[in-house]
Design an enzyme around this catalytic site. Structure first.
Site, PDB file in Angstrom:
ATOM      1  N   ARG A   1       0.855  -1.177   0.000  1.00 15.25           N
ATOM      2  CA  ARG A   1       0.000   0.000   0.000  1.00 15.25           C
ATOM      3  C   ARG A   1       0.901   1.241   0.000  1.00 15.25           C
ATOM      4  O   ARG A   1       2.049   1.187   0.449  1.00 15.25           O
ATOM      5  CB  ARG A   1      -0.887   0.010   1.249  1.00 15.25           C
ATOM      6  CG  ARG A   1      -1.881   1.160   1.295  1.00 15.25           C
ATOM      7  CD  ARG A   1      -2.561   1.280   2.648  1.00 15.25           C
ATOM      8  NE  ARG A   1      -3.499   2.408   2.651  1.00 15.25           N
ATOM      9  CZ  ARG A   1      -4.062   2.909   3.731  1.00 15.25           C
ATOM     10  NH1 ARG A   1      -3.784   2.399   4.929  1.00 15.25           N
ATOM     11  NH2 ARG A   1      -4.901   3.940   3.644  1.00 15.25           N
ATOM     12  N   HIS A   2       0.368   2.344  -0.489  1.00 15.93           N
ATOM     13  CA  HIS A   2       1.110   3.604  -0.430  1.00 15.93           C
ATOM     14  C   HIS A   2       1.361   4.009   1.021  1.00 15.93           C
ATOM     15  O   HIS A   2       0.690   3.548   1.954  1.00 15.93           O
ATOM     16  CB  HIS A   2       0.325   4.710  -1.136  1.00 15.93           C
ATOM     17  CG  HIS A   2      -1.054   4.901  -0.554  1.00 15.93           C
ATOM     18  ND1 HIS A   2      -1.285   5.588   0.617  1.00 15.93           N
ATOM     19  CD2 HIS A   2      -2.266   4.462  -0.990  1.00 15.93           C
ATOM     20  CE1 HIS A   2      -2.571   5.577   0.896  1.00 15.93           C
ATOM     21  NE2 HIS A   2      -3.195   4.909  -0.061  1.00 15.93           N
TER      22      HIS A   2
END
Length: 483
Positions: free
Chosen positions: A76-77
């Site tokens: 995930r970012h």
């Protein structure tokens, strides 16, 4: 006469109950004086990665008589700014709430006698101001902390699996890809910088994203997913039932009373304070967020469960088709590991929903009982906890090992947020390749088009293009937020 006496006694008892309810609301808690602040590990998908990730001193990655040979990452970012709607709503809503709380305590004298906020916490709130650098021009952008989340994740993985991350960058050795958002592109660049040094991303390019990215954003192109997501808004959904449950309504009442309000705050007002607390704590790890001081630890647990119910039925075991949505991702991982040639490292940068459906496809961390509106207390030790599963920068790394075992020379370990995942079909996290092939056969038979989204064709959706470079991000966002 006796009837009148009985009425008076009943009235006085009722009045004393009301007065008592107004004088005490909940446990006494002072956020400023709490050195542990364990609730920071329970902020759902806005939890800081640093309070969740595995220890740098862990030795789970070391396997006797084996060496790492391939690495596959789904990340995930990192920590981001709020979205447009929140940036437009939060400043004025929070300013009004801050002023009202201070007025309740200092002028109206409506704070409870027991369970009230301590003076140090009120002082935190008094000095709070919205960061004016956070405007809609930077909605959902990666922050300075978000950049570091990925940069230092890369460095730790490079140290752990040095056999795979060897020498300078060679294009054939690495495959990178991200979704078409600023926060995932910047996360990719931060990861590359962690591996190869400052500004290395200027020479290293990611693979272009296809129009219909069923690998990294499969939920964006599946009408059935959207229809299921909408079910969370129905009155009979577990989410809606929890929002109208006695437990949740009492929690709203307790929060309101603790802050000195003689009426219940709305869910939107409580959500605004909850979001401000989580964002600020994730942006500035060593600072205290004034908005975290308005909640007790137990109230945070209730708010976390509300979000867990949503994600459980949207992206995980509460949605029967969630695992099928991850078909392309699982098949990609298996294809990567089944080949002896390059690339040796694959790293993808995506979003929380993709991590959750991928974990569902793996069969990881599945509770015996489903999460429901009525079982909050019995699920306190649940495995499905979005705070632990998908904080900012959450990631699943699968590592292939070549071993001296003559019977099963190829093995794999899965790591969630740098902690080894345990499966019944593996030996303390160490999985035989032959068993992996059997476990994930339904994803590798070459028919993801049939399995994905119930066989429905993906719908094409125009994705926004990036309009800002990482150099601009660094000067306009990261620098300002670091001040």
């Amino acid at each position: 006469m006796s009837t009148l006496r009985g009425f008076i006694v009943g009235f006085l008892l009722c009045l004393s109950t009301v007065v008592d309810a107004q004088s005490r609301c909940c446990e006494t808690y002072c956020y400023s004086q709490d050195n542990d602040r364990t609730q920071s590990k329970h902020f759902a998908t806005k939890t800081a990665y640093e309070v969740i990730r595995g220890s740098i001193s862990s030795r789970e990655h070391i396997v006797p008589n084996c060496r790492a040979s391939k690495f596959w990452l789904l990340s995930r970012h990192g920590t981001r700014l709020p979205g447009k709607k929140d940036i437009e709503f939060l400043p004025s809503a929070l300013n009004n709430l801050r002023d009202s709380i201070l007025d309740n305590y200092e002028n109206r004298r409506t704070a409870p006698d027991v369970g009230r906020m301590c003076p140090d916490d009120l002082e935190l709130l008094r000095n709070w101001r919205w960061d004016r650098n956070i405007t809609v021009d930077y909605e959902s952008f990666l922050t300075a902390q978000g950049w570091n989340d990925l940069k230092f994740l890369a460095k730790r993985e490079q140290d752990r699996f040095y056999e795979v991350f060897t020498g300078p960058y060679v294009k054939e050795h690495y495959l990178f890809r991200h979704t078409t958002t600023q926060r995932t592109e910047a996360s990719f660049k931060a990861f590359v910088e962690g591996l190869f040094g400052d500004n290395a991303y200027n020479q290293i390019k990611a693979e272009p994203e296809p129009n219909d990215d069923t690998l990294l954003k499969p939920y964006d192109f599946c009408p059935a997913y959207d229809a299921n997501k909408d079910k969370n808004d129905l009155p009979e959904s577990e989410v809606k039932k929890f929002l109208t449950s006695r437990l949740f309504l009492e929690t709203l009442s307790d929060i309101s009373m603790r802050l000195g309000f003689r009426y219940n705050l709305s869910s939107d007002q409580v959500e605004a304070m909850w979001d401000a607390c989580r964002y600020e704590q994730a942006w500035h790890l060593q600072q205290l967020s004034p908005w975290c001081s308005v909640f007790t630890k137990e109230q945070v647990n209730v708010l976390e469960y509300k979000e867990d119910l949503k994600y459980y039925y949207q992206n995980s075991y509460g949605y029967a088709k969630s695992a099928d949505l991850a078909c392309y991702a699982v098949a990609d991982m298996m294809k990567h590991f089944s080949r002896a040639d390059n690339p040796q490292v694959v790293a993808y940068f995506t979003h929380e929903s993709e991590i959750q459906i991928f974990l569902s496809a793996l069969g990881a961390l599945k509770d015996l009982d489903a999460l429901r509106a009525d079982n909050f207390h019995s699920m306190r030790n649940r495995k499905f906890r979005s705070s632990a599963l998908t904080p900012f920068a959450s990631n699943v790394a699968a590592v292939k090992y070549q071993c001296a075992d003559p019977v099963e020379p190829v093995k794999v370990i899965f790591f969630l947020n740098e902690k080894a995942l345990m499966f019944d079909w593996c030996n303390v996290g160490l999985c035989n390749w032959s068993e992996m092939v059997r476990q994930f056969k339904r994803y590798t038979d070459g028919d993801c088009a049939r399995l994905y989204c119930g066989g429905n064709a993906a719908t094409t959706r125009q994705l926004p293009s990036l309009v800002i470079t990482v150099a601009t991000i660094t000067s306009l966002v990261l620098g300002k937020l670091a001040k």
